[in-house]
Motif scaffolding. Structure first.
Motif, PDB file in Angstrom:
ATOM      1  N   ARG A  36      21.874  51.468 -68.269  1.00  0.00           N
ATOM      2  CA  ARG A  36      20.897  50.981 -69.238  1.00  0.00           C
ATOM      3  C   ARG A  36      21.528  50.897 -70.630  1.00  0.00           C
ATOM      4  N   LEU A  37      21.001  49.973 -71.422  1.00  0.00           N
ATOM      5  CA  LEU A  37      21.491  49.767 -72.790  1.00  0.00           C
ATOM      6  C   LEU A  37      20.348  50.000 -73.760  1.00  0.00           C
ATOM      7  N   MET A  38      20.610  50.787 -74.811  1.00  0.00           N
ATOM      8  CA  MET A  38      19.638  50.947 -75.882  1.00  0.00           C
ATOM      9  C   MET A  38      20.370  50.880 -77.213  1.00  0.00           C
ATOM     10  N   ASP A  39      19.603  50.912 -78.304  1.00  0.00           N
ATOM     11  CA  ASP A  39      20.215  50.632 -79.594  1.00  0.00           C
ATOM     12  C   ASP A  39      19.488  51.358 -80.712  1.00  0.00           C
ATOM     13  N   ALA A  40      20.209  51.486 -81.830  1.00  0.00           N
ATOM     14  CA  ALA A  40      19.575  51.935 -83.071  1.00  0.00           C
ATOM     15  C   ALA A  40      19.505  50.741 -83.991  1.00  0.00           C
ATOM     16  N   PRO A  41      18.408  50.590 -84.724  1.00  0.00           N
ATOM     17  CA  PRO A  41      18.279  49.436 -85.615  1.00  0.00           C
ATOM     18  C   PRO A  41      19.375  49.398 -86.670  1.00  0.00           C
ATOM     19  N   GLY A  42      19.768  48.192 -87.029  1.00  0.00           N
ATOM     20  CA  GLY A  42      20.699  47.989 -88.122  1.00  0.00           C
ATOM     21  C   GLY A  42      20.087  47.015 -89.112  1.00  0.00           C
ATOM     22  N   ASP A  43      20.857  46.602 -90.087  1.00  0.00           N
ATOM     23  CA  ASP A  43      20.330  45.760 -91.159  1.00  0.00           C
ATOM     24  C   ASP A  43      20.398  44.282 -90.770  1.00  0.00           C
ATOM     25  N   PHE A  44      19.804  43.947 -89.619  1.00  0.00           N
ATOM     26  CA  PHE A  44      19.765  42.583 -89.110  1.00  0.00           C
ATOM     27  C   PHE A  44      18.393  42.328 -88.486  1.00  0.00           C
ATOM     28  N   ARG A  45      18.025  41.059 -88.377  1.00  0.00           N
ATOM     29  CA  ARG A  45      16.790  40.732 -87.668  1.00  0.00           C
ATOM     30  C   ARG A  45      16.983  40.833 -86.157  1.00  0.00           C
ATOM     31  N   SER A  46      18.145  40.379 -85.679  1.00  0.00           N
ATOM     32  CA  SER A  46      18.452  40.421 -84.253  1.00  0.00           C
ATOM     33  C   SER A  46      19.950  40.598 -84.083  1.00  0.00           C
ATOM     34  N   ASP A 117      18.743  37.181 -93.966  1.00  0.00           N
ATOM     35  CA  ASP A 117      18.529  35.887 -94.602  1.00  0.00           C
ATOM     36  C   ASP A 117      18.070  34.825 -93.618  1.00  0.00           C
ATOM     37  N   GLY A 118      17.936  35.191 -92.331  1.00  0.00           N
ATOM     38  CA  GLY A 118      17.496  34.252 -91.313  1.00  0.00           C
ATOM     39  C   GLY A 118      18.595  33.383 -90.737  1.00  0.00           C
ATOM     40  N   LEU A 119      19.828  33.542 -91.211  1.00  0.00           N
ATOM     41  CA  LEU A 119      20.949  32.724 -90.742  1.00  0.00           C
ATOM     42  C   LEU A 119      21.653  33.390 -89.565  1.00  0.00           C
ATOM     43  N   ARG A 120      22.250  32.558 -88.724  1.00  0.00           N
ATOM     44  CA  ARG A 120      23.025  33.044 -87.582  1.00  0.00           C
ATOM     45  C   ARG A 120      24.484  33.225 -87.990  1.00  0.00           C
ATOM     46  N   TYR A 121      25.036  34.377 -87.586  1.00  0.00           N
ATOM     47  CA  TYR A 121      26.444  34.671 -87.825  1.00  0.00           C
ATOM     48  C   TYR A 121      27.086  35.068 -86.501  1.00  0.00           C
ATOM     49  N   ASP A 122      28.103  34.332 -86.096  1.00  0.00           N
ATOM     50  CA  ASP A 122      28.793  34.656 -84.849  1.00  0.00           C
ATOM     51  C   ASP A 122      29.559  35.964 -84.985  1.00  0.00           C
ATOM     52  N   LEU A 123      29.696  36.661 -83.857  1.00  0.00           N
ATOM     53  CA  LEU A 123      30.456  37.910 -83.826  1.00  0.00           C
ATOM     54  C   LEU A 123      31.761  37.699 -83.072  1.00  0.00           C
ATOM     55  N   GLY A 164      36.284  41.989 -95.182  1.00  0.00           N
ATOM     56  CA  GLY A 164      36.411  42.326 -96.596  1.00  0.00           C
ATOM     57  C   GLY A 164      36.619  41.132 -97.495  1.00  0.00           C
ATOM     58  N   ASN A 165      37.218  40.044 -96.962  1.00  0.00           N
ATOM     59  CA  ASN A 165      37.521  38.886 -97.810  1.00  0.00           C
ATOM     60  C   ASN A 165      36.533  37.748 -97.617  1.00  0.00           C
ATOM     61  N   TRP A 166      35.387  38.032 -96.965  1.00  0.00           N
ATOM     62  CA  TRP A 166      34.423  36.949 -96.724  1.00  0.00           C
ATOM     63  C   TRP A 166      33.579  36.697 -97.966  1.00  0.00           C
ATOM     64  N   ASP A 167      33.231  35.425 -98.228  1.00  0.00           N
ATOM     65  CA  ASP A 167      32.274  35.115 -99.275  1.00  0.00           C
ATOM     66  C   ASP A 167      31.370  33.991 -98.779  1.00  0.00           C
ATOM     67  N   PRO A 168      30.185  33.833 -99.382  1.00  0.00           N
ATOM     68  CA  PRO A 168      29.185  32.889 -98.870  1.00  0.00           C
ATOM     69  C   PRO A 168      29.663  31.454 -98.744  1.00  0.00           C
ATOM     70  N   SER A 169      30.721  31.081 -99.450  1.00  0.00           N
ATOM     71  CA  SER A 169      31.209  29.702 -99.372  1.00  0.00           C
ATOM     72  C   SER A 169      32.046  29.452 -98.125  1.00  0.00           C
TER      73      SER A 169
END
Length: 283
Positions: A36-46, A117-123, A164-169
């Protein structure tokens, strides 16, 4: 959900374990393995994990030919749906009794998060896509005619790392890396802590720090939901210090919320210890 160590790459070495028997007499003497898989909430919607395979190891740990795939349908799991005592059943399969030592998850390329922010970010998960996420077990055994559960407790907050070097652009695909931090718990360990935090608006992270026994200093965490409720499951019996850390600021005109620590919380096996409403006082 957890302040854990990153478990090293490996698999469940099931010594002497065989697949599901077609013989009714053998089946009566088998045991059942659930993952089984469970989780603790993080600072994301999903948080969606693309799980392709779940495997166990049937030979010596270093034998590359000892892997066996379990009966698992590839799926993308939103782990944030499985918090506060809920869990997703990944595998339910019959095995011959024996010792459990390692398990491995193979992840596909389609894991991603939905940010606040409602945006999708790939992992990006290079290790999970190639050799897999390998997790060791300690002193876990399948017994005849019993169901044995392995709970994979996924720590979102520690597993998803911003570059560390990511920015919104820049390309959204390059913002986050997935470096899984997973605590493995044998589900015959059934203690737990639950309670309600006041005010719920503080949305605190809750830590349960074991202060007695062989696993002293082991720390498990979760976050309260919007109503202030929380539950931490699969805890070994012992004494814990429960700490509350607000994740939001108090409304304008109020003093800041402050951290609360409750020592001496006793957990016994097969029971959930309920903490009375836990206020987060103002300074």
């Amino acid at each position: 959900m957890i302040l854990n160590r990153m478990l090293p790459l490996a698999a469940i070495a099931l010594l002497g374990l065989a697949g599901c028997s077609k013989n009714s007499d053998e089946g009566a003497n088998s045991s059942k393995l659930e993952v089984r898989l469970m989780d603790a909430p993080g600072d994301f919607r999903s948080v969606f994990l693309d799980v392709r395979q779940v495997e166990v190891h049937l030979k010596e740990e270093n034998d590359p030919n000892g892997w066996k795939m379990l009966s698992f349908k590839p799926q993308v799991v939103d782990v944030l749906q499985y918090v506060n005592g809920k869990s997703a059943l990944l595998v339910s399969e019959d095995f011959a009794p024996g010792d459990l030592k390692e398990i491995r998850l193979i992840l596909g390329p389609d894991s991603y998060v939905i940010g606040r922010d409602g945006l999708r970010y790939d992992l990006k998960t290079p290790s999970g896509q190639s050799s897999g996420i390998k997790l060791k077990l300690d002193k876990a055994s399948l017994r005849q005619r019993e169901t044995f559960q392995l709970l994979l407790d996924f720590d979102v907050a520690r597993s998803i790392v911003e570059r560390g070097n990511w920015d919104p652009s820049k390309d959204k695909k390059e913002r986050y890396l997935l470096k899984p931090v997973i605590r493995v718990v044998a589900q015959d360990v059934r203690g737990g802590i639950s309670g309600t935090v006041v005010p719920a608006a503080a949305l605190p992270q809750i830590l349960a720090i074991r202060t007695s026994g062989l696993l002293a200093s082991d720390t498990v965490s979760t976050m309260a939901d919007a109503s202030g409720r929380f539950q931490i499951g699969a805890l070994p019996a012992g004494t814990y210090r429960v700490e509350f850390f607000p994740s939001t600021t108090a409304p304008a005109g109020q003093n800041a919320y402050r951290t609360v620590r409750l020592p001496g919380i006793v957990v016994t096996n097969d029971n959930v210890t309920t903490i009375q409403p836990s206020p987060l006082p103002l300074n």
